[in-house]
Design an enzyme around this catalytic site. Sequence first.
Site, PDB file in Angstrom:
ATOM      1  CG  LEU A  85      50.160  87.686  53.021  1.00  0.00           C
ATOM      2  CD1 LEU A  85      49.452  86.913  54.126  1.00  0.00           C
ATOM      3  CD2 LEU A  85      50.774  88.956  53.577  1.00  0.00           C
ATOM      4  N   GLY A  86      52.933  85.547  49.940  1.00  0.00           N
ATOM      5  CA  GLY A  86      53.997  84.629  49.584  1.00  0.00           C
ATOM      6  C   GLY A  86      53.536  83.599  48.590  1.00  0.00           C
TER       7      GLY A  86
ATOM      8  N   GLY B 270      54.360  79.326  47.340  1.00  0.00           N
ATOM      9  CA  GLY B 270      55.046  78.067  47.562  1.00  0.00           C
ATOM     10  C   GLY B 270      54.856  77.110  46.403  1.00  0.00           C
ATOM     11  N   GLY B 271      55.237  75.855  46.628  1.00  0.00           N
ATOM     12  CA  GLY B 271      55.168  74.880  45.547  1.00  0.00           C
ATOM     13  C   GLY B 271      53.758  74.528  45.139  1.00  0.00           C
ATOM     14  CG  MET B 272      51.579  71.880  46.808  1.00  0.00           C
ATOM     15  SD  MET B 272      50.734  70.691  47.900  1.00  0.00           S
ATOM     16  CE  MET B 272      51.066  71.425  49.492  1.00  0.00           C
ATOM     17  CB  ALA B 273      48.827  77.293  47.633  1.00  0.00           C
TER      18      ALA B 273
ATOM     19  CB  VAL C 265      49.538  82.570  51.090  1.00  0.00           C
ATOM     20  CG1 VAL C 265      50.944  83.109  51.211  1.00  0.00           C
ATOM     21  CG2 VAL C 265      48.688  82.986  52.276  1.00  0.00           C
TER      22      VAL C 265
ATOM     23  CE  LYS D  14      48.883  79.040  53.450  1.00  0.00           C
ATOM     24  NZ  LYS D  14      49.843  78.049  53.962  1.00  0.00           N
TER      25      LYS D  14
ATOM     26  CG  ASP E 227      55.131  70.372  53.115  1.00  0.00           C
ATOM     27  OD1 ASP E 227      56.357  70.127  53.156  1.00  0.00           O
ATOM     28  OD2 ASP E 227      54.637  71.301  52.464  1.00  0.00           O
TER      29      ASP E 227
END
Length: 876
Positions: free
Chosen positions: A21-22, A24-27, A29, A44, A137
Amino acid sequence: MIQLEQLTAALKDRYAIERQLGSGGMATVYLAEDLKHRRKVAVKVLRPELAAILGAERFLHEIEVTANLQHPNILPLYDSGEADSFLFYVMPFIEGESLREKLNREKQLAIDESVSIAQDVAAALHFAHGRGVVHRDIKPENILLQDGRPVVADFGIALAVTQAGGSRITETGLSLGTPQYMSPEQATGERELDARSDVYSLGATLYEMLTGDPPHVGSSVQAIIASVMTEEPRPITAWRVTVPPNVAAAVHVALNKLPVDRFVSAAEFAEALGDPTFVDPRSAHAATQTAVEHWKRVAVGFAAVAALLLVAAGFFVFRGPGSTSGLEGPVHLSIPLSPGHEIVGAPAISRDGQTVAYTAGPRGSVGRLYIRRLQEDRATEVRDSEGAKAPFFSWNGDQVGFYAREGLWRVFVQGGDPIRITDAVAYFGGAWGPDDHIIYVSSLASGLMRVPAIGGTPERLTEPNFADRGYAHTWPVIVGDGRAVLHNVWGSAGGVARLDLRTMEWEKSQLGLFSTYAESGFLLGRTWVSGASTIRAGRFDPEGSIPPSLDYPVLVGSYYTQLDAWEWLALSTNGTLVYAPGDPARRRLALMSPQGEKTHFSLDLAQYEQIAVAPGGRRAAVLIASNRMAMLDIERGVLETFLTPRSNLDVIFHPVWSPDGSILYYASNRTDDWDIYRLNPDGAGVGEAVMTRPGFELPLSVGPDGSLVLLSEERGDRDLHILAPRDTAPVLFHRADGDQVQARFSPLGNAIAFVSETPGRYEVYIKSYPGPAERRAVRVGLGKAPIWAPNGRELFFVTGDSLLGVDVNVTNSRVGVGTPRLVLRGNFWSDIWGQPFDVLPDGRFLIVDPMPDSYPTRLDLIFNFFDVIEERVGRD
């Protein structure tokens, strides 16, 4: 990078991975199906390098804290674990979209919707904060919209990562938190964050929902963090005037750089957003205390200043050669009057910058003279000074001259009764020279007069031609240690003149009126366009000629005054500027029916100036304060800013629509000349230049064939030109004595209505297009702001307090005009350069509706103003 096949195999007994799905900086998903519960979930998976540093045991221990957060606006944690070196956690899959996706699509959200989202998120934060969990965050990406209701995702994940990884997190190169939404303490690496950090991030998110951009932006992470730490965000109401004051104030408090200055809880923030009476409880007190402490440090000693304001945007901070105040760069100070009092005349300042004089009184009164030493905490009222006007200081600053009761008077700064010097029925300024003589204006027909300060027989210095030519000599300023006097020539043959007091030689320039001298070697001149004042500067030697032009804008629009145009500002020899700012924000937007029924929009009072209804009549471009353009949704009553200048030195002006509504033309002085630009009003940015050439260019109207009628200044005259779609240069359409302004194409494309300025009057004319008929007067006498009816056979225009209409029949050889008739009577605010009303296709009028005049209630000072001039003009 996570291998999908490997992850699918690792989780195959618990979750069926469907797609990514996408990331990010940490994970990263993934959408998956929970095999046990037969439901869609979001899995995630932490980045492998981050998982390696954290370790499974510590991360899973820390994330257990967030599993117990059960709240309607918190996305719950279903599961977490380790599988084949993957660290993962599982949350519900939301069918809706994220706030980020919504903002990407809509750019700005409705005010009520924005506030509602923020209040729901605040409720979630308050719940978590009460259980010791700080999100760390908060940003649009972590706010999901489920059936319109916001739920906060990743609650506590950043904390879990921080607690589990400790200082080793820096080895991954990750930044825990997003720079645009980080609180200053988080941006500087503070590990112990409390609820107030989340309050800041939520304030930044709400700021973006309302304005379309976060409060701090930059080209790099470093630039954004630097902005967070050192700069104040632009006020929300500068972007969007319809934001309620309490909402703007609440966001301002939430974005304070010091945690102690923010709301103590998210619940307090939410409460302020819903309280129409909320004002920033800290701003006035904090500003006052900051001002007092600052002035104590520099030994100036203001004991009761009202506020120390931030340096206005566009000022450059450095030490200039004229700076003698002990301060670095320009500093802006505001001093309020007594409650209920207003400025009723021009202020003055002593040459040393230590004392100011002004006339003030209760609203509606004639006013009295007040003198205030800046090192003292209050002004002194001068006895027997009723009706005082136009004060000015003696050369050494120990006395103040002024006009009152058909006489010229003086009074000592230290006190005492006023002393009459001579008769004077006018009050157009005075100048007190080092020889202890006063140069003044006795009447409009007198020219400049000179009289000893102790009294005596006046002598005439200049000879105006007020009776025949209609011009007077006003507002003298002594320059060059008393060797010469500058003054304004007011009237149809206006300009700026210099009189050499040794040789009595007189020189007049066509330079704009209302000029004064800066002792650092500059001439300042004021231009006045549609309610926005611009101070321009040029180098000037008191022994030489007046410069032909003032090429450098040094201050724009920030000191608009409702007083007469010549009552403006004063400048000391060491660079302290004083002026009395009015309240221009006393206009409303309204719809008026053909029967005269007026319906006001539920919008804030503002300095609305010009209106351009778009084709179709569903929206209108509205110019506000000559420095921002907003779009009005006429039926919804929503006003949103879409164009602002680069700095407070730039002005935008005069919106004009193309016939299909796809292009909006406007003028701007961003290149120091008035040039024409075009933009897509539904897009972004400032658009592209259509015409950039020396002089004054102003778009006025676009015809059905796409031809643009514009005002162009050539050889000092402002005439009408036509720029056809395929032409590269405009061609002359109409030239006559005076300025030709406010031109509008007929919707039929066969005529142009315009206003011609002749000495002492403005008249409405119609000329066939492309010709060859001569212009035809619509009305003999005053008339402004011509607007065509949608059928192109009727023309409306303003005269006095009346809106008139006239039938028009145009052929190539003839312009037929009927008898003007009254359409509506009302308080039509009208500016010869702007367009204060427009007509909708259904016959209603969209108008600028002025409130009663409001005069200034404070004095503003800018210390080290010479620094501003030097920076703008340069030291070449």
